[in-house]
Scaffold this active site. Structure first.
Site, short mmCIF file in Angstrom:
data_model
loop_
_atom_site.label_atom_id
_atom_site.label_comp_id
_atom_site.label_asym_id
_atom_site.label_seq_id
_atom_site.Cartn_x
_atom_site.Cartn_y
_atom_site.Cartn_z
N ASN A 1 -21.55 -3.75 -1.68
CA ASN A 1 -22.72 -3.73 -0.82
C ASN A 1 -23.91 -3.31 -1.66
OD1 ASN A 1 -24.53 -3.52 1.35
ND2 ASN A 1 -23.96 -1.40 1.74
N GLY A 2 -24.93 -4.15 -1.72
CA GLY A 2 -26.11 -3.85 -2.51
C GLY A 2 -26.59 -5.06 -3.26
N CYS B 1 -24.50 -5.46 3.53
CA CYS B 1 -23.11 -5.82 3.79
C CYS B 1 -22.37 -4.59 4.27
CB CYS B 1 -22.44 -6.36 2.52
SG CYS B 1 -23.19 -7.85 1.85
N TYR C 1 -33.19 0.82 10.83
CA TYR C 1 -32.66 -0.40 11.45
C TYR C 1 -31.20 -0.70 11.12
CZ TYR C 1 -31.97 -5.39 12.34
OH TYR C 1 -31.46 -6.59 12.77
N GLY D 1 -23.43 -7.51 8.66
CA GLY D 1 -23.33 -8.85 8.11
C GLY D 1 -22.56 -9.77 9.03
#
Length: 501
Positions: A102-103, A2, A259, A28
């Site tokens: 985020n995670g 995210c 990536y 996202g």
């Protein structure tokens, strides 16, 4: 994966957060959300499924008033695809708190049980982010005064670190206080801090997932938030920072550099662009030594993440570098699409071939990674249809053999094409003539060169070693069952079916 952002200052933040989210959109594409606080201490929240540009239109932006705010773009790893699980999440007690995350928490199942029994807090969704918010709120609730001091804030975050496990970079805003941000003790997911000065003693601050979000809206990058560190900025602009975790150890996610992150970002002092160039240098050297018998005519990247690596490979091999694929920029990233069927359909919609670059040539295709093999197989097929004589395939990262539990959508071992297979078997499955993977040590060296002070990286998808040391097969089976159940529920929603228990 995210993207998160939080801004606190002396001017309206709605447009700033919107602009920051647009450059974090690669993290996202499933949903987006913004929450703000105005001078009357009212929350304003807008969130929904969709891209940033679609979720927020003019009247939403006018509604999001205030000089403090947070934003989020999401693709789901723990939870469903429902708009109800879009972030930010909000609780009204104590004070009123809204949070983005985020995670992924690795002990969410146990936390959910204990939170209800001990704190009498009900978490309404399957999202671990809402769970994390309630754990934080419960710690704040233990103080019986208002406002909380910075010591109270940091004490609460210390307790949160002691209770939760996994990967988490978070930013939250609290009525009557300001903005807080904190990062897990391993620093698995990125989080950066920036500032801009409007006038003397008037500083506005930003925290975000990547430094590129700061660049685009005119904030100066200050530093990465350290693993285990917490930031507290009051609504009046006072800045506080504190280490809140025992024995923090920076262990950033290696796949961020392969990536996930944008090439123009810096993460933990490492240029993503330069790390990808070095990946190409390492892989090019390997090919020149171990695969020199291949009669390569041209090097072609799979756009866009692999372009930097492919350029270096072409240079080392002394072969032409060509853009053999044309990308439709209006199709999203296939890796983070929320269903395998969508990924399968989107590859050919996303990429088309320049036939002249393939016809009667032996081509070396370069990609950043091979995850499920969906994209790779179809791209090899496209190359052959365009007239390639031989199709060689090189991956700038090693084989992905293990599921990710820290916020990347790789929960199923049986979805990973490299799981339990030799390179020769993978090569046959994607239809290539030869397949070459980067060595893990070379990948680590390519990234670490940007910051030699980092001793270890989170490499679990490559080597199966989970840095939080709490992952076993039972947990992986639980994750797989949870994902299957969520996908089944979403299927029934889509098809207007009801399930009665």
């Amino acid at each position: 994966m995210c993207g998160i952002v939080g801004i606190i200052g002396f001017t309206p933040v709605n447009q700033l957060i919107y602009d920051a989210l647009t450059v974090l959109q690669h993290r996202g594409q499933d949903s987006a959300g913004i929450a703000t606080i105005d001078e009357n201490k009212h929350f304003f929240l807008r969130k929904s499924n969709g891209l940033v540009k679609d979720v927020f239109i003019n009247h939403h932006m006018l509604y999001l008033r205030g000089k403090i705010g947070i934003g989020h773009v999401r693709y789901p790893t723990n939870g469903s695809f429902s708009a109800s699980e879009a972030q930010p999440f909000y609780v009204n007690f104590p004070f009123g708190i809204t949070l983005t995350h985020n995670g992924n928490l690795t002990n969410a199942h146990e936390l959910r049980k204990t939170l209800f029994k001990i704190a009498r807090r009900h978490v309404n969704t399957s999202s671990d982010s809402e769970l994390l918010l309630n754990v934080l709120a419960h710690e704040f609730d233990k103080f019986n005064h208002f406002p909380l001091t910075e010591e109270d804030i940091f004490s609460a975050i210390t307790s949160v670190h002691n209770k939760i496990r996994g990967a988490y970079s978070c930013v939250a805003i609290i009525i009557g206080h300001g903005l807080i941000a904190f990062r897990d003790p391993f620093g698995i997911r990125p989080l950066v801090l920036g500032k801009r000065t409007l006038m003397k003693n008037k500083n506005e601050y930003i925290v975000a997932s990547e430094s590129v979000a700061l660049d685009t809206i005119g904030f100066k990058f200050l530093r990465d938030i350290a693993p285990g560190e917490a930031i507290y900025i009051t609504e009046h602009g006072q800045f506080f920072a504190r280490q809140c975790a025992k024995n923090p150890k920076l262990t950033p996610c290696l796949f961020e550099f392969v990536y996930l992150a944008r090439p123009d970002s810096f993460i933990d002092k490492i240029s993503v662009n330069q790390s990808r160039l070095r990946m190409g240098q390492k892989l090019g050297t390997k090919i020149s030594k171990q695969w020199k018998h291949l009669n390569i005519d041209v090097v072609i990247p799979i756009p866009e993440t692999s372009c930097d690596s492919a350029l270096e490979i072409a240079y080392i091999l002394d072969k032409p570098y060509r853009q053999g694929f044309v990308k439709n920029r209006y199709v999203g990233r296939t890796f983070i699409m929320n269903a395998q069927q969508e990924r399968n359909k989107s590859v050919r919609r996303k990429l088309n071939v320049n036939r002249s670059e393939f016809k009667n040539k032996n081509v070396l295709l370069v990609d950043d990674s091979i995850v499920r093999g969906t994209t790779s197989k179809q791209i090899v097929s496209l190359a052959r249809e365009a007239g390639a004589k031989k199709v060689y395939f090189a991956s700038a990262s090693p084989e992905i053999r293990f599921p990710n539990v820290y916020g990347i959508d790789m929960p199923f071992t049986n979805e990973l094409i490299a799981s339990g297979r030799k390179v020769e078997e993978i090569c046959k499955l994607i239809g290539a003539d030869n397949l070459i993977f980067q060595n893990l040590n070379d990948l680590i060296d390519a990234v670490r060169e940007g910051n030699p002070n980092i001793k270890t990286f989170e490499c679990s998808i490559f080597n199966g070693i989970y840095v939080t040391q709490d992952i076993n097969q039972t947990y992986l089976n639980y994750l797989e069952n949870l994902r299957n159940n969520n996908q089944s529920k979403e299927y029934n929603k889509i098809n207007n079916l009801e399930i009665y228990n």
